[in-house]
Design a protein around this motif. Structure first.
Motif, short mmCIF file in Angstrom:
data_model
loop_
_atom_site.label_atom_id
_atom_site.label_comp_id
_atom_site.label_asym_id
_atom_site.label_seq_id
_atom_site.Cartn_x
_atom_site.Cartn_y
_atom_site.Cartn_z
N UNK A 207 1.86 8.48 5.76
CA UNK A 207 2.36 7.20 6.28
C UNK A 207 2.16 6.10 5.25
N UNK A 208 0.96 6.01 4.67
CA UNK A 208 0.67 4.97 3.67
C UNK A 208 1.58 5.10 2.46
N UNK A 209 1.86 6.32 2.03
CA UNK A 209 2.76 6.53 0.88
C UNK A 209 4.18 6.10 1.22
N UNK A 210 4.64 6.45 2.41
CA UNK A 210 6.00 6.07 2.81
C UNK A 210 6.15 4.56 2.90
N UNK A 211 5.15 3.90 3.49
CA UNK A 211 5.21 2.44 3.63
C UNK A 211 5.14 1.75 2.27
N UNK A 212 4.36 2.33 1.36
CA UNK A 212 4.27 1.78 0.01
C UNK A 212 5.63 1.81 -0.69
N UNK A 213 6.32 2.94 -0.61
CA UNK A 213 7.62 3.07 -1.26
C UNK A 213 8.65 2.16 -0.60
N UNK A 214 8.56 2.01 0.70
CA UNK A 214 9.54 1.19 1.42
C UNK A 214 9.40 -0.29 1.09
N UNK A 215 8.15 -0.78 1.03
CA UNK A 215 7.90 -2.22 0.88
C UNK A 215 7.30 -2.60 -0.47
N UNK A 216 7.22 -1.65 -1.42
CA UNK A 216 6.65 -1.90 -2.75
C UNK A 216 5.25 -2.50 -2.65
N UNK A 217 4.43 -1.88 -1.82
CA UNK A 217 3.07 -2.35 -1.62
C UNK A 217 2.18 -1.95 -2.79
N UNK A 218 1.10 -2.67 -2.94
CA UNK A 218 0.05 -2.33 -3.90
C UNK A 218 -1.22 -2.05 -3.11
N UNK A 219 -1.85 -0.90 -3.37
CA UNK A 219 -3.05 -0.51 -2.63
C UNK A 219 -4.27 -0.45 -3.55
N UNK A 220 -5.40 -0.87 -3.01
CA UNK A 220 -6.71 -0.47 -3.53
C UNK A 220 -7.24 0.52 -2.52
N UNK A 221 -7.25 1.81 -2.88
CA UNK A 221 -7.60 2.87 -1.93
C UNK A 221 -9.04 3.31 -2.20
N UNK A 222 -9.95 2.90 -1.32
CA UNK A 222 -11.37 3.17 -1.48
C UNK A 222 -11.74 4.43 -0.70
N UNK A 223 -12.39 5.37 -1.36
CA UNK A 223 -12.79 6.60 -0.70
C UNK A 223 -13.90 7.27 -1.49
N UNK A 224 -14.59 8.22 -0.85
CA UNK A 224 -15.55 9.05 -1.56
C UNK A 224 -15.00 10.46 -1.75
N UNK A 225 -13.76 10.69 -1.33
CA UNK A 225 -13.15 12.02 -1.34
C UNK A 225 -12.16 12.12 -2.50
N UNK A 226 -12.53 12.83 -3.55
CA UNK A 226 -11.67 12.93 -4.73
C UNK A 226 -10.40 13.72 -4.47
N UNK A 227 -10.42 14.66 -3.55
CA UNK A 227 -9.21 15.41 -3.24
C UNK A 227 -8.18 14.51 -2.56
N UNK A 228 -8.64 13.55 -1.77
CA UNK A 228 -7.74 12.59 -1.14
C UNK A 228 -7.18 11.62 -2.16
N UNK A 229 -8.06 11.08 -3.00
CA UNK A 229 -7.62 10.07 -3.97
C UNK A 229 -6.66 10.66 -5.00
N UNK A 230 -6.81 11.95 -5.30
CA UNK A 230 -5.88 12.62 -6.22
C UNK A 230 -4.47 12.63 -5.66
N UNK A 231 -4.37 12.76 -4.34
CA UNK A 231 -3.08 12.87 -3.68
C UNK A 231 -2.34 11.54 -3.61
N UNK A 232 -3.06 10.44 -3.44
CA UNK A 232 -2.40 9.16 -3.17
C UNK A 232 -2.36 8.20 -4.35
#
Length: 338
Positions: A207-232
């Motif tokens: 969902x976050x990826x789709x919304x980013x592409x739709x509205x040209x959003x910029x994210x600071x994505x904070x996480x401790x999960x490297x497998x998640x951060x690799x994906x997004x």
């Protein structure tokens, strides 16, 4: 870190965020928790910048400091608006309030970040009324909220219901809808999926990826999960004890790791690949040092298996090792000849 091809949306320069500790007696010298201890970073428009590190390293504090939920102790946070740089710390309350429409946050806990006494429609509509996008009682506002809900994967029948009637994944979608209803340019996603089941995590990430592409959003994505951060993420920053120790494009970071701390984090990622399971698991010995009294020199030297004398005495410089890859280490991996 700036290039000609990319527009810098946020420029963070030597930002420090110190929190004072209560004194135990009158003459005691004031001590501080050094949550962020001199961070310099450019965040480009339209990118997802992933920020990873152990719990307590200052990731969430950094995200909230950017948004001025915590005014920084030192340094500058500059936001590019209409071709001009805006110093966020220098803004008065009303000016900062108007800028919050463009600078939003999705909180970590979907259970405590929503007002239990407000319906979904009221939660999403509160910011719209506060920033004057609609007037109370305007029928067009309900249609707009319905559209936002559908964009965020929420059924319109949820409009008049309360947060306790929904699952964690649905509540997080409500939080995302609340933030994105204002059409922001920059969103801090503070551990936005960490409290959710794995199957729900993938839905929220998509969902976050789709919304980013739709509205040209910029994210600071904070996480401790490297497998998640690799994906997004387009780029990743690795934080340790209040400092960035490595920043790189995502593919480059995983293929050409330079910092020993990043190496240890990557080795801990679970995998089903037989070849990957044969790789060495690097265990970090000891606890993370106190942010009140961090070690001299390189802060990571107390847990680093490559530590040498210079690491205990001298703080490493922030170095560009090529391809927009930056590292703070006296002996970057692959460059032991230094």
């Amino acid at each position: 870190m700036q290039t000609n091809e990319k527009k810098v949306l946020l420029r963070i320069q030597d930002v420090k965020q110190y929190f004072p500790i209560k004194k135990t007696h009158f003459r005691e010298k004031q001590k501080y928790v050094k949550a962020n201890d001199g961070i310099t970073l450019d965040i480009y428009e339209g990118e997802t910048f992933g920020l990873v590190g152990e719990s307590g390293c200052g990731k969430s504090t950094f995200g909230r400091t950017i948004l001025q939920l915590y005014p920084q102790t030192h340094g500058e946070i500059l936001y590019q608006k209409d071709g001009e740089w805006v110093d966020l710390k220098a803004q008065d309350r009303e000016s900062m309030r108007s800028l919050r429409k463009e600078l939003q946050i999705v909180f970590q806990d979907p259970y405590s970040s929503l007002n239990p006494r407000m319906t979904v429609g009221q939660i999403i509509g509160e910011g719209l009324l506060s920033h004057g996008m609609f007037k109370r009682g305007d029928g067009a506002m309900k249609d707009y909220i319905f559209q936002i809900m559908e964009d965020c994967g929420l059924s319109t029948y949820m409009f008049g219901r309360y947060p306790h009637q929904f699952s964690g994944g649905q509540r997080q979608r409500i939080g995302i809808a609340r933030s994105l209803a204002l059409r922001p340019r920059f969103v801090v996603c503070d551990e936005a999926v960490s409290a959710l089941d794995v199957s729900i995590q993938s839905q929220i990430l998509n969902l976050l990826r789709d919304l980013k592409e739709k509205d040209n959003l910029t994210y600071l994505f904070i996480t401790h999960d490297l497998s998640v951060v690799k994906y997004v993420s387009d780029r990743i920053g690795v934080m340790y004890l209040g400092n960035l120790v490595e920043v790189s494009e995502t593919g480059e970071l995983f293929e050409n790791t330079m910092h020993p701390y990043t190496e240890a984090l990557l080795s801990a990622i679970p995998t089903t690949d037989v070849n990957d399971r044969k790789k060495e698991r690097i265990l970090l010995e000891g606890d993370i040092p106190s942010p009140v009294n961090p070690p001299r020199g390189c802060k990571f030297h107390t847990r680093c298996r490559y530590c040498q004398e210079v690491c205990t005495q001298q703080e490493p410089e922030w170095t560009n090792v090529g391809k927009g890859h930056y590292v703070a280490c006296h002996f970057p991996l692959g460059r032991k000849e230094k």
